[in-house]
Design an enzyme around this catalytic site. Structure first.
Site, mmCIF file in Angstrom:
data_model
loop_
_atom_site.group_PDB
_atom_site.id
_atom_site.type_symbol
_atom_site.label_atom_id
_atom_site.label_comp_id
_atom_site.label_asym_id
_atom_site.label_seq_id
_atom_site.Cartn_x
_atom_site.Cartn_y
_atom_site.Cartn_z
ATOM 1 N N THR A 37 0.994 -1.245 0.082
ATOM 2 C CA THR A 37 0.161 -0.108 -0.156
ATOM 3 C C THR A 37 0.813 1.289 0.015
ATOM 4 O O THR A 37 2.233 1.144 -0.041
ATOM 5 C CB THR A 37 -0.993 0.058 1.075
ATOM 6 N N ASN A 38 0.305 2.423 0.025
ATOM 7 C CA ASN A 38 1.020 3.561 0.137
ATOM 8 C C ASN A 38 0.556 4.499 1.303
ATOM 9 O O ASN A 38 -0.581 4.182 1.961
ATOM 10 C CB ASN A 38 0.649 4.342 -1.074
ATOM 11 N N GLU A 39 1.335 5.361 2.000
ATOM 12 C CA GLU A 39 1.111 6.122 3.099
ATOM 13 C C GLU A 39 0.181 6.970 2.583
ATOM 14 O O GLU A 39 0.442 7.857 1.625
ATOM 15 C CB GLU A 39 2.348 6.565 3.455
#
Ligand code: C5P
Length: 221
Positions: free
Chosen positions: A31-33
């Site tokens: 995922t991404n922050e």
């Protein structure tokens, strides 16, 4: 807060927010922050300005702003499908989501197990996710398309290059220090060459951005 009546006819605004989640197995993912706060603030600002808003949200723990139609998705491919559908009847797309560029080539049906005493290395094959923004912008017609860019160096040069490459009307350049923060500082770059700096709480910055984006779209019709 009450919805104000827009001075011009209401626009149909599609906003994306939050990260996407790309599963490796049933309990692990890439995922991404991203807190989703900026996208949610933009959706709220648009609804309060009297526009008709669809918010396509990745997995985030945020309440739906009043008057906003929300579609929850998990992966980039699900986000693309939801956006394609809403884009058909949209006047504006604001792509604030932090879409994962890659996903695992295979999703395991059961848990990926590290065997006792086994190998100390493993690798994961990744495949490229579709670029949602570029895909939709390529057939935007009269729609106004706005992207986001989060850069850690040579920000404006890279954001301008993205604006041209993805055929956007404008791009919001974000500072990495704004991740998960309440306040932010952004630069809005337009395809006309215009440049505007905005700083403050995310709600106030979202309101100013939305007003500018709506004005750009309205000046076209
Ligand atoms: O190229 P980069 O990922 O930095 O571009 C950021 C912009 O492109 C953001 O608006 C993001 O939502 C969008 N994007 C997308 N699909 C991807 C990757 C990024 O729509 N697969």
């Amino acid at each position: 807060m009450a919805r104000s009546k827009p001075r011009n006819p209401p626009l149909r605004v599609l906003v994306t927010a939050g990260p996407t989640r790309e599963h490796v197995d049933p309990v692990r993912y890439l995922t991404n922050e991203s807190s989703g706060r900026m996208g949610f603030a933009l959706a709220q600002a648009a609804a309060r300005a009297g526009h008709r808003v669809t918010l396509v949200a990745g997995p985030v723990a945020l309440p739906t702003p009043h008057g906003v139609a929300r579609v929850d998705v998990t992966s980039a491919r699900e986000m693309l499908a939801a956006c394609r559908k809403a884009f058909r009847s949209a006047d504006v797309l604001i792509m604030a989501a932090a879409v994962a560029d890659w996903r695992p080539a295979r999703v395991l049906a059961g848990k990926w197990r590290a065997k006792d005493g086994g190998a100390q290395r493993a690798s994961l094959e990744l495949v490229r996710n579709p670029d949602i923004l570029a895909t939709l912008a390529a057939r935007k017609g009269a729609r106004l398309v706005c992207g986001f860019a989060l850069e850690t160096g040579a920000g404006e040069r890279r954001a301008r290059a993205k604006l041209a490459r993805k055929q956007l009307d404008c791009i919001v350049l974000n500072d990495a220090s704004a991740l998960n923060a309440e306040r932010t500082r952004v630069v809005l770059l337009e395809s006309s060459g215009a440049r505007e700096e905005l700083a403050g709480g995310k709600t106030a910055v979202a309101r100013a951005l939305l007003a500018r984006i709506a004005a750009l779209r309205t000046s076209r019709s």
